[in-house]
Design a protein around this motif. Structure first.
Motif, short mmCIF file in Angstrom:
data_model
loop_
_atom_site.label_atom_id
_atom_site.label_comp_id
_atom_site.label_asym_id
_atom_site.label_seq_id
_atom_site.Cartn_x
_atom_site.Cartn_y
_atom_site.Cartn_z
N CYS A 1 -1.12 9.89 -2.87
CA CYS A 1 0.12 10.36 -3.47
C CYS A 1 -0.20 11.22 -4.69
N HIS B 1 2.02 2.39 -4.31
CA HIS B 1 2.38 3.42 -5.29
C HIS B 1 2.48 2.81 -6.69
N VAL B 2 1.99 3.56 -7.66
CA VAL B 2 2.18 3.18 -9.06
C VAL B 2 2.97 4.26 -9.81
N CYS B 3 3.34 5.31 -9.06
CA CYS B 3 4.11 6.38 -9.69
C CYS B 3 5.56 5.93 -9.90
N TYR C 1 7.87 6.11 -6.38
CA TYR C 1 7.77 5.17 -5.24
C TYR C 1 7.15 3.83 -5.64
N PHE D 1 1.81 12.14 -7.03
CA PHE D 1 2.43 11.60 -8.25
C PHE D 1 1.58 10.48 -8.84
N CYS D 2 1.11 9.57 -7.93
CA CYS D 2 0.25 8.47 -8.39
C CYS D 2 -1.03 9.02 -9.03
ZN LIG Z 1 3.06 7.43 -5.66
#
Ligand SMILES: [Zn+2]
Length: 102
Positions: free
Chosen positions: A92, A78-80, A83, A94-95
């Motif tokens: 993901c 994850h880079v969001c 997470y 968000f990512c």
């Molecule tokens: Zn993420």
């Protein structure tokens, strides 16, 4: 008469001391004014030439950071903001949103 003469001599000495203090103060003021002009000139020089360079570097750093995050996500992390650094299972939202920057 001798006392008055002495008093006048003291006044003359005081005036002479004051005059030399005024003179050195004036030199100091001149020095400060020159320094001020010089610093203003340097400030202008910095904002002219280096602003572009700083902006270019900032863009480069941002691009590299973006590429690193994309790589990290492709490697399964994850880079969001929610997470970040945890392993991704599947994909993901968000990512994806973060990497698309929307
Ligand atoms: Zn993420």
């Amino acid at each position: 008469m001798g006392q008055l003469y002495q008093a006048i001599t003291e006044v003359e000495e005081n005036i002479s001391t004051l005059l030399s203090e005024v003179k050195s103060l004036r030199q100091y003021v001149e020095y400060l004014e020159e320094e001020n002009v010089k610093l203003k000139r340097q400030l202008c020089a910095v904002s002219e030439a280096d602003t572009v360079r700083v902006q270019k570097n900032a863009a480069k750093i941002q691009k590299e950071a973006q590429e690193n995050l994309e790589k990290l996500y492709q490697e399964g992390f994850h880079v969001c903001h929610i997470y970040f650094g945890e392993p991704v299972e599947g994909s993901c939202l968000f990512c994806n949103a973060f990497l698309r920057k929307d």
